[in-house]
Motif scaffolding. Sequence first.
Motif, mmCIF file in Angstrom:
data_model
loop_
_atom_site.group_PDB
_atom_site.id
_atom_site.type_symbol
_atom_site.label_atom_id
_atom_site.label_comp_id
_atom_site.label_asym_id
_atom_site.label_seq_id
_atom_site.Cartn_x
_atom_site.Cartn_y
_atom_site.Cartn_z
ATOM 1 N N GLY A 64 -7.008 -2.379 29.880
ATOM 2 C CA GLY A 64 -8.435 -2.688 29.931
ATOM 3 C C GLY A 64 -8.713 -3.923 30.762
ATOM 4 O O GLY A 64 -9.680 -3.966 31.542
ATOM 5 N N LYS A 91 -17.990 -5.730 27.652
ATOM 6 C CA LYS A 91 -18.429 -5.982 29.017
ATOM 7 C C LYS A 91 -19.362 -7.183 29.062
ATOM 8 O O LYS A 91 -20.176 -7.386 28.169
ATOM 9 C CB LYS A 91 -19.133 -4.742 29.573
ATOM 10 C CG LYS A 91 -18.222 -3.537 29.698
ATOM 11 C CD LYS A 91 -18.942 -2.306 30.208
ATOM 12 C CE LYS A 91 -19.830 -1.660 29.178
ATOM 13 N NZ LYS A 91 -20.281 -0.306 29.575
ATOM 14 N N THR A 119 -15.810 0.590 25.022
ATOM 15 C CA THR A 119 -16.308 -0.308 26.071
ATOM 16 C C THR A 119 -17.794 -0.620 25.892
ATOM 17 O O THR A 119 -18.614 -0.269 26.747
ATOM 18 C CB THR A 119 -16.075 0.305 27.464
ATOM 19 O OG1 THR A 119 -16.798 1.537 27.562
ATOM 20 C CG2 THR A 119 -14.604 0.565 27.703
#
Length: 508
Positions: free
Chosen positions: A472, A407, A363
């Motif tokens: 996710g 992100k 991530t």
Amino acid sequence: MISAYTGTQIREAEQRFVQASLGAGTGAVLMQRAAYGLANAVVRELAVRGIRRYGASVAVLAGKGNNGGDGLFAAAFLAARGMRTTAVLTAGEAHPEGLAAFERAGGRVLMLTDHNAGELAASTVRADVVIDAVLGTGARGGLRGAAASLIGKLRTANHGFVVACDVPSGVDADTGEAHDPVLPADFTVTFGGAKVGLLSDPGADYSGRVLVIPIGIEEGLPWPALRRLEVEDLKALFPRPARRAHKYSRGVLGVVAGSSTYPGAAVLACRGALAAGVGMVRYLGPPEVAELVRQACPEVVCSTGTVAEAHVQAWLVGCGLDEADEQQLQRVRDAADSGLPTIADAGALPALPDVLAPQVVLTPHAGELAALLGRLGQELDRSAVEASTLAAVRQAAGLTEATILLKGATTLVASPFQDFYSQADGTPWLATAGSGDVLAGITGALMAQLGSDVGRFTARGIDPDERWAAIGAMAASLHGRAGTRASAGGPVTAGAIADCVPEVMRTL
């Protein structure tokens, strides 16, 4: 679920439709449907903004191809409804049939040259509506010459609301890359199916709201190049405990996080996991961090033991780790080697091997992804990743064989099998310290609860191998929705995001 396609996929579907119809003028029918949908979208937006339809002014920036034809036909429809329409031809020529229809409807035609961009920009900004129909899905590269000058001047001026026809000119429909100058749209009316570039950054920065107009080719579209989960998908996929469930059957998440420098990261990760409904959280870490976790989350079982001694269904590693803490780093490596689903936040990335597995979800943000790719021999800096986010996650997933969750304002999730998800359910206020730790906790909780539930995903048309990317995407959507609820249009803390997660799940 929103399905998005490349421009190539859409054009091939259109061609198959034309060939199957075996009728002259079928391509013109598709253009008429697109233009009619675009015109109606403009009429609805005028009503929403309280602008009278009759007498409203519309300026269409028309290129020479089919995109310009769509815009001209739409402007002709609007002229027939009593609007004052002007077409600025940006290439010295235009789609012949579209231009003829526009002139028959009484539209005014202006020709852009190398010398009048400023004059035409001043005229265009006075319109209530600006339709950007210069470049379409087949364009490569950005605007040039006088067209670039015109758009550059419009970007810095106050003007009416902007509607992009299919894609904002200069945005690559396949990748989301943006070639300056691009005129930001209030909304984009796109045809046949959403385009990948509208749901990927930086293209999404310029697209505004996206409205898909069906034109009759939809049944002939292939497997989508990218997908976005919607509310109905979340409702179907979120875990629900059975009547005789217990804490172990609801999933146990192991957490390796925190350090003396960043003890709060462990707390926020645990809070995010608990809020997302996992049955139990086991924390492994330094005693002083464990004590803080106990005080904030008495439900968490804390230990200073090893990964092998912890019985869990998934691992969360990396939030707030100290690179000098070899014991924690060894736990990270052991978790990755366990074969269990593992979410690895930024602090874990340097401790992991180069090649992983699909059930390992990394991530990073853009800077961390650039560093990861650099370690793998790809020379990209943060700005290069941000300029082509879809290409960056595709490359990272292929090289690491892991699932990559990048992100950002638009969160992209890529599986090593080249399945892609895009979620943009949050608010800019989510850009706050600790927000990523809460996201990691949510993701870990969903992996622990859903990782073995293959049937839930196949029932939703998601391949079992792809489910880690779907999880996710679920986590990113839940995190974004919780942040939006917590923010209510103003500043938000990471703890407040975690507090709102159960409320969002109840609502869904």
